[in-house]
Scaffold this active site. Structure first.
Site, PDB file in Angstrom:
ATOM      1  NE  ARG A 113       4.447  15.778   4.330  1.00 31.28           N
ATOM      2  CZ  ARG A 113       5.743  15.831   4.460  1.00 31.28           C
ATOM      3  NH1 ARG A 113       6.443  16.749   3.824  1.00 31.28           N
ATOM      4  NH2 ARG A 113       6.378  14.940   5.173  1.00 31.28           N
ATOM      5  CB  CYS A 131      -3.683  35.445  11.287  1.00 27.55           C
ATOM      6  SG  CYS A 131      -4.194  36.556   9.979  1.00 27.55           S
ATOM      7  CD  GLU A 185      -2.421  -1.232   2.840  1.00 27.52           C
ATOM      8  OE1 GLU A 185      -1.950  -0.525   3.761  1.00 27.52           O
ATOM      9  OE2 GLU A 185      -3.388  -1.977   3.003  1.00 27.52           O
TER      10      GLU A 185
HETATM   11  C1  LIG Z   1      -1.103   6.001   5.248  1.00 28.45           C
HETATM   12  C2  LIG Z   1      -1.178   4.542   5.009  1.00 28.45           C
HETATM   13  C3  LIG Z   1      -0.453   3.966   3.961  1.00 28.45           C
HETATM   14  C4  LIG Z   1       0.481   4.749   3.072  1.00 28.45           C
HETATM   15  O1  LIG Z   1       1.591   5.252   3.728  1.00 28.45           O
HETATM   16  P1  LIG Z   1       2.735   5.975   2.859  1.00 28.45           P
HETATM   17  O2  LIG Z   1       3.729   6.392   3.857  1.00 28.45           O
HETATM   18  O3  LIG Z   1       2.090   7.129   2.186  1.00 28.45           O
HETATM   19  O4  LIG Z   1       3.260   4.977   1.894  1.00 28.45           O
HETATM   20  C5  LIG Z   1      -0.618   2.627   3.719  1.00 28.45           C
HETATM   21  N1  LIG Z   1      -1.434   1.866   4.486  1.00 28.45           N
HETATM   22  C6  LIG Z   1      -2.155   2.379   5.512  1.00 28.45           C
HETATM   23  C7  LIG Z   1      -3.031   1.501   6.302  1.00 28.45           C
HETATM   24  C8  LIG Z   1      -2.038   3.730   5.798  1.00 28.45           C
HETATM   25  O5  LIG Z   1      -2.732   4.242   6.823  1.00 28.45           O
END
Ligand SMILES: *Cc1c(COP(=O)(O)O)cnc(C)c1O
Length: 421
Positions: free
Chosen positions: A314, A346, A275
């Site tokens: 960020r 602000c 992911e």
């Molecule tokens: C945020 C998140 C990701 C992605 O994380 P990255 O650092 O953007 O690669 C993948 N899996 C889950 C469950 C997340 O919460």
């Protein structure tokens, strides 16, 4: 590697001069490169070549429809963390069987939506969630495929706000309780166990925390199989970091990550899901902003931009560093000056960088924040009634506005004054 480079003294997004986009859409805006997005997706896909796998883009990093469509066309699945993201993924044409649903607080409405629309699996994060999902699935007469997100208690060695795999974090269930939770899951109607899920954090710059977590997942796979569960799928999360500066040591590459995954897990014969979010979108986007004023303070000069913390949070939220570069390339011999780079909001927290070395800047000059493609536009707000800034997608020599700037009226007209007022 990305596709935002100087050419003949001017910054380009692929084959389009950034200044040309600024003239057409106004500042500030986000600009994404199709070539970089595609390249980063392919790096992950290729890193897992030879194993059955699906790269599920963590769309919370950047979720514009055009970005999702770009990745979906390459075969990407999606990792969603809300009903809204599920709807966005479906609207971009992603089939339900390529969508995994993560998150600690899925509501019953969200579960229903995904079960009705089609879902690859839910990554369940607690026993109450398991219970709720069982009830919702039963009420619909369907079976919900699940993994349980385990918390392996490893230190991802990243910023505390984006570390998720330590025992004190809210995510997942303690791996020590996994066998009991899987036994419970297997006993519930409407639930089908398909695998294990783990995600230990974001912006990881070292493979060792991953390796430690994946070893625990491998052990758990064997234990759960011995308990009679069919574990056919391992969701390994995202989190691989990106270089935010050009001079520091680069984080591991996707190919190195993929190699490690195969070393630790290939023998189990599971389908692998990953992911990644940041690594796909982060360096595929910049935020472009214009200098409103250069202001001399008592002991420093401030570069006051038209972009602010509501557009890119960020730095304020994670103390994050973004390289800031002028859109006109400075001559080689230019002596840099030090600026505090700030926005108009602000809050003193509306500071992008302190004592940042830049060539001498003047009113009207354009700058680009590099590495702003992930957790940029998606985290923006209308604080100070500043319109959400446009997003632009470049492909070769073409560009298009993929989210336009709202008008003041559009923002104001979302409010209603009660008739009794
Ligand atoms: C945020 C998140 C990701 C992605 O994380 P990255 O650092 O953007 O690669 C993948 N899996 C889950 C469950 C997340 O919460």
């Amino acid at each position: 590697m990305d596709h935002f480079l100087y050419r003949d003294g001017a910054l380009y997004a692929e084959d389009v001069p950034v200044a040309e986009i600024a003239a057409a859409v106004g500042t500030p805006f986000y600009c994404y490169s199709t070539a970089t997005l595609s390249r980063h997706f392919r790096l992950f896909d290729e890193a897992l070549e030879g194993t059955d796998h699906l790269v599920c883009y963590a769309m919370k990093a950047a979720s514009n429809q055009a970005i999702l469509r770009t990745l979906a066309d390459l075969g990407a699945g999606m990792d969603v963390v809300s009903g809204g993201e599920y709807a966005r993924a479906r609207a971009a044409g992603v089939p339900g069987e390529k969508i995994v649903f993560s998150g600690v607080g899925k509501t019953r409405d969200e579960m229903r939506m995904a079960l009705e629309g089609g879902i690859r699996q839910f990554n369940v994060e607690s026993e109450p969630e398991l219970q709720a999902l069982s009830e919702v699935a039963l009420s619909l007469g369907v079976v919900a495929p699940i993994t349980v997100r385990v918390n392996p208690d490893v230190d991802a060695k990243t910023h505390e706000k984006i570390s998720t795999g330590k025992a004190e974090n809210k995510f997942g269930i303690p791996i020590s309780r996994a066998r009991a939770v899987y036994a419970h899951a297997a006993s519930l109607p409407g639930i089908k166990v398909v695998g294990i899920d783990v995600h230990i954090g974001s912006q990881l710059t070292d493979l060792e925390p991953y390796r430690a977590a994946y070893r625990k997942v491998a052990e758990l796979t064997e234990a759960l199989r011995a308990d009679g569960h069919e574990i056919t799928r391992l969701d390994l999360g995202g989190g691989l970091g990106i270089p935010y500066t050009r001079d520091n040591t680069a984080p591991p590459l996707p190919v190195e990550y993929g190699q490690m995954v195969k070393e630790e897990l290939a023998h189990l014969g599971c389908e692998i899901e990953i992911e990644p979010g940041r690594l796909i979108a982060g360096n595929a986007g910049i935020m472009v902003s214009r200098v409103i004023y250069v202001k001399s303070g008592q002991d420093r000069d401030f570069l006051i931009l038209d972009g602010a913390m509501n557009d890119l949070i960020r730095p304020a939220m994670y103390d994050a560093h973004h390289d800031i570069i002028p859109v006109i390339e400075p001559a080689a011999a230019t002596e840099p000056e030090l600026y505090d780079v700030v926005g108009p909001v602000c809050e003193s927290g509306d500071t992008f960088a302190k004592r940042r070395a830049l060539p001498p800047m003047a009113e009207g000059d354009l700058v680009a924040f590099r590495s702003a493609g992930a957790y940029g536009a998606v985290m923006s707000s209308e604080y100070n009634t500043r319109p959400l800034i446009p997003e632009v997608l470049v492909k070769g020599d073409q560009f298009a506005v993929i989210r336009r700037r709202p008008t003041f009226d559009e923002m104001i007209n979302r409010d209603t004054i009660p008739e009794w007022l």
